[in-house]
Write an enzyme that holds these catalytic residues in place. Structure first.
Site, PDB file in Angstrom:
ATOM      1  N   GLY A 143       0.815  -1.225   0.000  1.00  0.00           N
ATOM      2  CA  GLY A 143       0.000   0.000   0.000  1.00  0.00           C
ATOM      3  C   GLY A 143       0.839   1.262   0.000  1.00  0.00           C
ATOM      4  O   GLY A 143       0.332   2.338  -0.295  1.00  0.00           O
ATOM      5  N   CYS A 191       1.132   6.420   1.182  1.00  0.00           N
ATOM      6  CA  CYS A 191      -0.161   7.080   1.403  1.00  0.00           C
ATOM      7  C   CYS A 191      -1.022   6.272   2.364  1.00  0.00           C
ATOM      8  O   CYS A 191      -1.557   6.802   3.335  1.00  0.00           O
ATOM      9  CB  CYS A 191      -0.867   7.268   0.060  1.00  0.00           C
ATOM     10  SG  CYS A 191      -2.445   8.102   0.211  1.00  0.00           S
ATOM     11  N   GLY A 232      11.589  21.701  10.207  1.00  0.00           N
ATOM     12  CA  GLY A 232      11.037  21.842   8.861  1.00  0.00           C
ATOM     13  C   GLY A 232       9.803  22.713   8.916  1.00  0.00           C
ATOM     14  O   GLY A 232       9.146  22.801   9.968  1.00  0.00           O
ATOM     15  N   GLY A 233       9.489  23.320   7.786  1.00  0.00           N
ATOM     16  CA  GLY A 233       8.330  24.214   7.766  1.00  0.00           C
ATOM     17  C   GLY A 233       7.492  24.008   6.524  1.00  0.00           C
ATOM     18  O   GLY A 233       6.873  24.934   6.012  1.00  0.00           O
ATOM     19  N   ALA A 267       5.284  19.316   8.262  1.00  0.00           N
ATOM     20  CA  ALA A 267       5.390  20.069   9.519  1.00  0.00           C
ATOM     21  C   ALA A 267       4.055  20.737   9.849  1.00  0.00           C
ATOM     22  O   ALA A 267       3.576  20.670  10.985  1.00  0.00           O
ATOM     23  CB  ALA A 267       6.499  21.116   9.406  1.00  0.00           C
ATOM     24  N   HIS A 289     -27.783  28.973  -2.021  1.00  0.00           N
ATOM     25  CA  HIS A 289     -27.795  30.046  -1.024  1.00  0.00           C
ATOM     26  C   HIS A 289     -28.337  29.517   0.288  1.00  0.00           C
ATOM     27  O   HIS A 289     -29.325  28.790   0.279  1.00  0.00           O
ATOM     28  CB  HIS A 289     -28.657  31.210  -1.500  1.00  0.00           C
ATOM     29  CG  HIS A 289     -28.660  32.334  -0.515  1.00  0.00           C
ATOM     30  ND1 HIS A 289     -27.554  33.145  -0.304  1.00  0.00           N
ATOM     31  CD2 HIS A 289     -29.610  32.750   0.356  1.00  0.00           C
ATOM     32  CE1 HIS A 289     -27.848  34.029   0.644  1.00  0.00           C
ATOM     33  NE2 HIS A 289     -29.085  33.798   1.076  1.00  0.00           N
TER      34      HIS A 289
HETATM   35  C1  LIG Z   1       2.965  12.251   6.091  1.00  0.00           C
HETATM   36  C2  LIG Z   1       2.545  12.335   4.644  1.00  0.00           C
HETATM   37  C3  LIG Z   1       1.279  12.782   4.323  1.00  0.00           C
HETATM   38  C4  LIG Z   1       0.897  12.865   2.995  1.00  0.00           C
HETATM   39  N1  LIG Z   1      -0.355  13.344   2.707  1.00  0.00           N
HETATM   40  C5  LIG Z   1      -0.733  13.469   1.427  1.00  0.00           C
HETATM   41  C6  LIG Z   1      -2.029  13.960   1.108  1.00  0.00           C
HETATM   42  O1  LIG Z   1      -2.838  14.301   1.979  1.00  0.00           O
HETATM   43  N2  LIG Z   1      -2.379  14.053  -0.200  1.00  0.00           N
HETATM   44  C7  LIG Z   1      -1.514  13.695  -1.197  1.00  0.00           C
HETATM   45  O2  LIG Z   1      -1.866  13.820  -2.378  1.00  0.00           O
HETATM   46  N3  LIG Z   1      -0.285  13.210  -0.925  1.00  0.00           N
HETATM   47  C8  LIG Z   1       0.121  13.093   0.364  1.00  0.00           C
HETATM   48  N4  LIG Z   1       1.362  12.595   0.650  1.00  0.00           N
HETATM   49  C9  LIG Z   1       2.238  12.192  -0.463  1.00  0.00           C
HETATM   50  C10 LIG Z   1       1.847  10.779  -0.960  1.00  0.00           C
HETATM   51  O3  LIG Z   1       1.827   9.897   0.141  1.00  0.00           O
HETATM   52  C11 LIG Z   1       2.845  10.306  -2.003  1.00  0.00           C
HETATM   53  O4  LIG Z   1       2.930  11.250  -3.044  1.00  0.00           O
HETATM   54  C12 LIG Z   1       2.411   8.981  -2.620  1.00  0.00           C
HETATM   55  O5  LIG Z   1       2.153   8.037  -1.617  1.00  0.00           O
HETATM   56  C13 LIG Z   1       3.491   8.458  -3.573  1.00  0.00           C
HETATM   57  O6  LIG Z   1       3.096   7.205  -4.077  1.00  0.00           O
HETATM   58  P1  LIG Z   1       4.152   6.272  -4.832  1.00  0.00           P
HETATM   59  O7  LIG Z   1       3.376   5.091  -5.288  1.00  0.00           O
HETATM   60  O8  LIG Z   1       4.907   7.063  -5.795  1.00  0.00           O
HETATM   61  O9  LIG Z   1       5.182   5.847  -3.690  1.00  0.00           O
HETATM   62  P2  LIG Z   1       4.975   5.076  -2.312  1.00  0.00           P
HETATM   63  O10 LIG Z   1       3.557   5.059  -1.888  1.00  0.00           O
HETATM   64  O11 LIG Z   1       5.967   5.654  -1.392  1.00  0.00           O
HETATM   65  O12 LIG Z   1       5.343   3.569  -2.659  1.00  0.00           O
HETATM   66  C14 LIG Z   1       6.640   3.154  -2.879  1.00  0.00           C
HETATM   67  C15 LIG Z   1       6.775   1.741  -2.374  1.00  0.00           C
HETATM   68  O13 LIG Z   1       7.944   1.181  -2.923  1.00  0.00           O
HETATM   69  C16 LIG Z   1       8.586   0.398  -1.948  1.00  0.00           C
HETATM   70  N5  LIG Z   1       9.996   0.330  -2.344  1.00  0.00           N
HETATM   71  C17 LIG Z   1      10.815   1.382  -2.541  1.00  0.00           C
HETATM   72  N6  LIG Z   1      12.015   0.980  -2.973  1.00  0.00           N
HETATM   73  C18 LIG Z   1      11.949  -0.372  -3.039  1.00  0.00           C
HETATM   74  C19 LIG Z   1      12.874  -1.355  -3.432  1.00  0.00           C
HETATM   75  N7  LIG Z   1      14.095  -1.049  -3.869  1.00  0.00           N
HETATM   76  N8  LIG Z   1      12.501  -2.661  -3.363  1.00  0.00           N
HETATM   77  C20 LIG Z   1      11.256  -2.993  -2.941  1.00  0.00           C
HETATM   78  N9  LIG Z   1      10.329  -2.084  -2.590  1.00  0.00           N
HETATM   79  C21 LIG Z   1      10.672  -0.794  -2.641  1.00  0.00           C
HETATM   80  C22 LIG Z   1       8.337   1.136  -0.651  1.00  0.00           C
HETATM   81  O14 LIG Z   1       8.456   0.267   0.455  1.00  0.00           O
HETATM   82  C23 LIG Z   1       6.921   1.655  -0.854  1.00  0.00           C
HETATM   83  O15 LIG Z   1       5.957   0.772  -0.330  1.00  0.00           O
HETATM   84  C24 LIG Z   1       1.779  12.467   1.968  1.00  0.00           C
HETATM   85  C25 LIG Z   1       3.048  11.987   2.289  1.00  0.00           C
HETATM   86  C26 LIG Z   1       3.430  11.923   3.613  1.00  0.00           C
HETATM   87  C27 LIG Z   1       4.785  11.395   3.928  1.00  0.00           C
HETATM   88  N1  LIG Z   2      -1.557  17.231   2.072  1.00  0.00           N
HETATM   89  C1  LIG Z   2      -0.645  16.791   1.222  1.00  0.00           C
HETATM   90  O1  LIG Z   2      -0.853  16.717   0.020  1.00  0.00           O
HETATM   91  C2  LIG Z   2       0.679  16.339   1.730  1.00  0.00           C
HETATM   92  C3  LIG Z   2       0.877  16.125   3.085  1.00  0.00           C
HETATM   93  C4  LIG Z   2       2.128  15.751   3.524  1.00  0.00           C
HETATM   94  C5  LIG Z   2       3.146  15.555   2.592  1.00  0.00           C
HETATM   95  N2  LIG Z   2       2.904  15.757   1.290  1.00  0.00           N
HETATM   96  C6  LIG Z   2       3.978  15.606   0.288  1.00  0.00           C
HETATM   97  O2  LIG Z   2       5.176  15.237   0.911  1.00  0.00           O
HETATM   98  C7  LIG Z   2       6.190  16.156   0.532  1.00  0.00           C
HETATM   99  C8  LIG Z   2       7.214  16.262   1.607  1.00  0.00           C
HETATM  100  O3  LIG Z   2       6.720  17.031   2.705  1.00  0.00           O
HETATM  101  P1  LIG Z   2       7.720  17.838   3.614  1.00  0.00           P
HETATM  102  O4  LIG Z   2       6.933  18.714   4.504  1.00  0.00           O
HETATM  103  O5  LIG Z   2       8.712  16.911   4.205  1.00  0.00           O
HETATM  104  O6  LIG Z   2       8.527  18.669   2.539  1.00  0.00           O
HETATM  105  P2  LIG Z   2       8.408  20.180   2.053  1.00  0.00           P
HETATM  106  O7  LIG Z   2       9.228  20.276   0.841  1.00  0.00           O
HETATM  107  O8  LIG Z   2       6.997  20.642   2.017  1.00  0.00           O
HETATM  108  O9  LIG Z   2       9.117  20.972   3.240  1.00  0.00           O
HETATM  109  C9  LIG Z   2      10.420  20.679   3.607  1.00  0.00           C
HETATM  110  C10 LIG Z   2      10.869  21.659   4.685  1.00  0.00           C
HETATM  111  O10 LIG Z   2      12.163  21.284   5.118  1.00  0.00           O
HETATM  112  C11 LIG Z   2      13.038  22.403   5.054  1.00  0.00           C
HETATM  113  N3  LIG Z   2      14.384  21.932   4.684  1.00  0.00           N
HETATM  114  C12 LIG Z   2      14.681  21.182   3.608  1.00  0.00           C
HETATM  115  N4  LIG Z   2      16.019  20.968   3.575  1.00  0.00           N
HETATM  116  C13 LIG Z   2      16.539  21.593   4.647  1.00  0.00           C
HETATM  117  C14 LIG Z   2      17.853  21.752   5.152  1.00  0.00           C
HETATM  118  N5  LIG Z   2      18.901  21.220   4.531  1.00  0.00           N
HETATM  119  N6  LIG Z   2      18.007  22.454   6.296  1.00  0.00           N
HETATM  120  C15 LIG Z   2      16.942  22.986   6.940  1.00  0.00           C
HETATM  121  N7  LIG Z   2      15.681  22.880   6.490  1.00  0.00           N
HETATM  122  C16 LIG Z   2      15.496  22.201   5.360  1.00  0.00           C
HETATM  123  C17 LIG Z   2      12.451  23.299   3.973  1.00  0.00           C
HETATM  124  O11 LIG Z   2      12.827  24.634   4.148  1.00  0.00           O
HETATM  125  C18 LIG Z   2      10.960  23.087   4.185  1.00  0.00           C
HETATM  126  O12 LIG Z   2      10.471  23.945   5.173  1.00  0.00           O
HETATM  127  C19 LIG Z   2       5.446  17.449   0.262  1.00  0.00           C
HETATM  128  O13 LIG Z   2       6.162  18.264  -0.624  1.00  0.00           O
HETATM  129  C20 LIG Z   2       4.167  16.975  -0.331  1.00  0.00           C
HETATM  130  O14 LIG Z   2       4.275  16.896  -1.716  1.00  0.00           O
HETATM  131  C21 LIG Z   2       1.694  16.149   0.838  1.00  0.00           C
END
Ligand SMILES: Cc1cc2nc3c(=O)[nH]c(=O)nc-3n(C[C@H](O)[C@H](O)[C@H](O)COP(=O)(O)OP(=O)(O)OC[C@H]3O[C@@H](n4cnc5c(N)ncnc54)[C@H](O)[C@@H]3O)c2cc1C
Ligand SMILES: NC(=O)c1ccc[n+]([C@@H]2O[C@H](COP(=O)([O-])OP(=O)(O)OC[C@H]3O[C@@H](n4cnc5c(N)ncnc54)[C@H](O)[C@@H]3O)[C@@H](O)[C@H]2O)c1
Length: 460
Positions: free
Chosen positions: A39, A42, A183-184, A188, A445
């Site tokens: 999965g 995500c 991070g911001g 974060a 509305h």
């Molecule tokens: C905390 C957080 C919250 C997020 N919230 C949102 C959101 O609200 N909305 C949104 O649109 N996006 C969100 N995202 C981003 C979203 O989760 C990702 O963009 C998306 O899951 C990417 O899907 P993917 O299939 O590319 O990779 P992934 O879902 O990361 O799948 C990659 C898979 O490959 C496996 N894998 C990797 N390398 C290898 C290898 N060499 N051999 C075997 N297996 C391997 C990993 O174990 C993993 O299961 C969020 C991300 C995070 C971290």
């Molecule tokens: N709701 C959503 O769609 C959702 C939710 C969570 C994550 N995501 C995806 O996951 C990605 C990653 O999220 P994220 O918050 O880790 O990344 P981000 O790119 O949004 O933020 C990274 C933060 O780390 C800081 N940073 C990076 N390198 C640094 C360094 N060398 N020193 C100090 N600060 C540094 C940056 O200034 C920034 O504030 C997002 O870009 C987004 O695409 C999406």
């Protein structure tokens, strides 16, 4: 001894990669390689569990003060273990396990699952494993859907402190009294809301002067004002050192000498694509620091190898990874009728508090490209439903080109921003002029979408 096998198709990664094999692929022999939970990000450690925590946090925050609505309410406490059981025990973990069982089971007899890390050892050849058994597998076609991982900075990695990332923070044993978030960005902003609403004191340390620095300036500045009222912010600073106290607390020393101490530390400094762990050079696959290079159809530089999602795009969004998976599924089956990755109109939502949603150009980007930009900023508080909500901070900013009457972008902060933005997405995708979008439909509305209607009506 290493076993060998050949497959028509190998898919590495079961996030969006696992969407690909449907009944169109029943006649192909397929290997799926997943080293972690089925999965992907995500489902297990990203979008879905975070939003389940966010929803509870929204309710807690709203309950903590309803005085604007003439109500006396309060937020008392959270049963943290019960939230975890509801999110992971009842929903996420069974879905992940069920997904894996389905791929291993009788219903998909053409699919073989490998559960060890995959890395290239030659063109279209991967070393992986099934439990302790080593395998070398080859494929006519390989799809890399390997995602990204937290970019943990050296100052954290080398400090020896116990730090959390999005992978384990939601599974912490108890809700901490205090937390440092480094991070911001999006992660974060979302976790700061979750933990502070549930009762944790949150300190954010961020290198940039602004949180969510890439947003349209009006939305970014509004969010930063709100963030300053909720969290202990250390912006424009980096961490020089980290240490663990006798009581297990973590102390960060910043570049200006300030110290910040908290019970736990969350690293949220971006996510780096996993391509650097695949030995791509052995297969002739080009990449830039792990980000796999693909053309507009998802083809890598190696014949027969495709990539999608966080492995190869910089959007790092689930809806984009899913859309690319659909395109690749079509493309490997129809090599003479390739579909492009749909990257023209890519919206994003940020599930912090208040919610943020964005699509298209920011005002700054629009003004750099066009001399006839028209902008309207519509406050939630100036429409009827906004009065009902007593909203004082929400706004919808819409940007158009007055010479063509077309939308260029929309940016929202406020309740239901991630839902309200859909009208703008529709307008942009279907190329509907902003006047038509406003006038040629009813707006219920006095519902909240009137804030969108009024924003559109305000463009020149
Ligand atoms: C905390 C957080 C919250 C997020 N919230 C949102 C959101 O609200 N909305 C949104 O649109 N996006 C969100 N995202 C981003 C979203 O989760 C990702 O963009 C998306 O899951 C990417 O899907 P993917 O299939 O590319 O990779 P992934 O879902 O990361 O799948 C990659 C898979 O490959 C496996 N894998 C990797 N390398 C290898 C290898 N060499 N051999 C075997 N297996 C391997 C990993 O174990 C993993 O299961 C969020 C991300 C995070 C971290
Ligand atoms: N709701 C959503 O769609 C959702 C939710 C969570 C994550 N995501 C995806 O996951 C990605 C990653 O999220 P994220 O918050 O880790 O990344 P981000 O790119 O949004 O933020 C990274 C933060 O780390 C800081 N940073 C990076 N390198 C640094 C360094 N060398 N020193 C100090 N600060 C540094 C940056 O200034 C920034 O504030 C997002 O870009 C987004 O695409 C999406």
């Amino acid at each position: 001894m290493t076993s060998t096998a050949h497959f028509d198709l190998i898919i590495v990664g079961t996030g969006s990669g696992n969407m690909i094999p449907d009944d169109r692929f029943d006649d192909l022999s397929i290997a799926i390689v997943e080293e972690d939970r089925f999965g992907g990000t995500c489902l297990n450690v990203g979008c879905i569990p975070t939003k389940m925590f966010v929803y509870a946090a929204d309710r807690a925050l709203e309950a903590s003060d309803s005085s604007a609505l003439s109500l006396t309410t309060s937020y008392d406490s959270v049963d943290w273990a019960d939230v975890q059981e509801r999110v992971f025990g009842k929903r996420i973990d069974p879905i992940a396990a069920g997904g894996e069982a389905y791929r291993r089971g009788d219903e998909t007899p053409n699919i073989t699952v490998f559960d060890q890390h995959a890395r290239f050892v030659g063109p279209r050849t991967l070393a992986t494993g099934q439990g302790p058994t080593e395998w070398t597998i080859t494929g006519d076609t390989i799809i890399l859907a390997t995602g990204a991982r937290t970019n943990v900075l050296d100052v954290v990695k080398n400090s020896g402190i116990r730090y959390y990332t999005n992978k384990d923070i939601m599974r912490m044993e108890k809700l901490p009294a205090s937390m440092i978030i480094q991070g911001g960005g999006v992660i974060a902003a979302e976790f700061a809301h979750v933990f502070s609403a549930l009762g944790t004191k949150v300190s954010i340390i961020n290198r940039s002067e602004k949180l969510l620095k890439n947003l349209d300036a009006d939305i970014r500045d509004r969010f930063n004002e709100i963030a300053a009222s909720r969290w202990d912010l250390h912006l424009g600073h980096t961490i020089e050192s980290l240490s663990t106290g006798a009581d297990g607390s973590i102390t960060a020393v910043l570049d200006d000498g300030t110290t910040v101490t908290a019970d736990v530390f969350l690293a949220a400094t971006g996510r780096r694509p996993n391509g650097d762990l695949l030995n791509l050079e052995a297969a002739g696959i080009k990449h830039e620091r792990g980000l796999i290079t693909v053309d507009k159809y998802g083809r890598t530089s190696a014949e027969g190898v495709w990539a999608l999602g966080d492995a190869s795009n910089t959007f790092q969004l689930k809806h984009v990874a899913n859309a690319e998976a659909k395109a690749v599924a079509h493309n490997v089956l129809h090599p003479d009728d390739l579909k492009e990755y749909p990257h023209d109109v890519v919206p994003a939502g940020i599930f912090t508090h208040p919610q943020i949603a964005t699509v298209g150009l920011t005002e700054e980007e629009a003004r750099n490209r066009c001399d006839t930009v028209t902008v309207k900023v519509q406050k939630y508080g100036d429409v009827a439903f906004g009065w009902a909500m007593e909203d004082t901070t929400g706004l919808v900013k819409v940007i158009g080109d007055s010479s063509t009457g077309k939308l260029l972008g929309a940016h929202l902060i406020g309740p239901q921003a991630t839902t309200l933005i859909q009208t703008f997405i529709t307008g942009l995708v279907w190329d509907i002029g902003y006047k038509e979008l406003a006038h040629n439909q009813y707006w219920i509305h006095p519902a909240l979408p009137e804030v969108v209607e009024n924003a559109l009506l305000g463009l020149d």
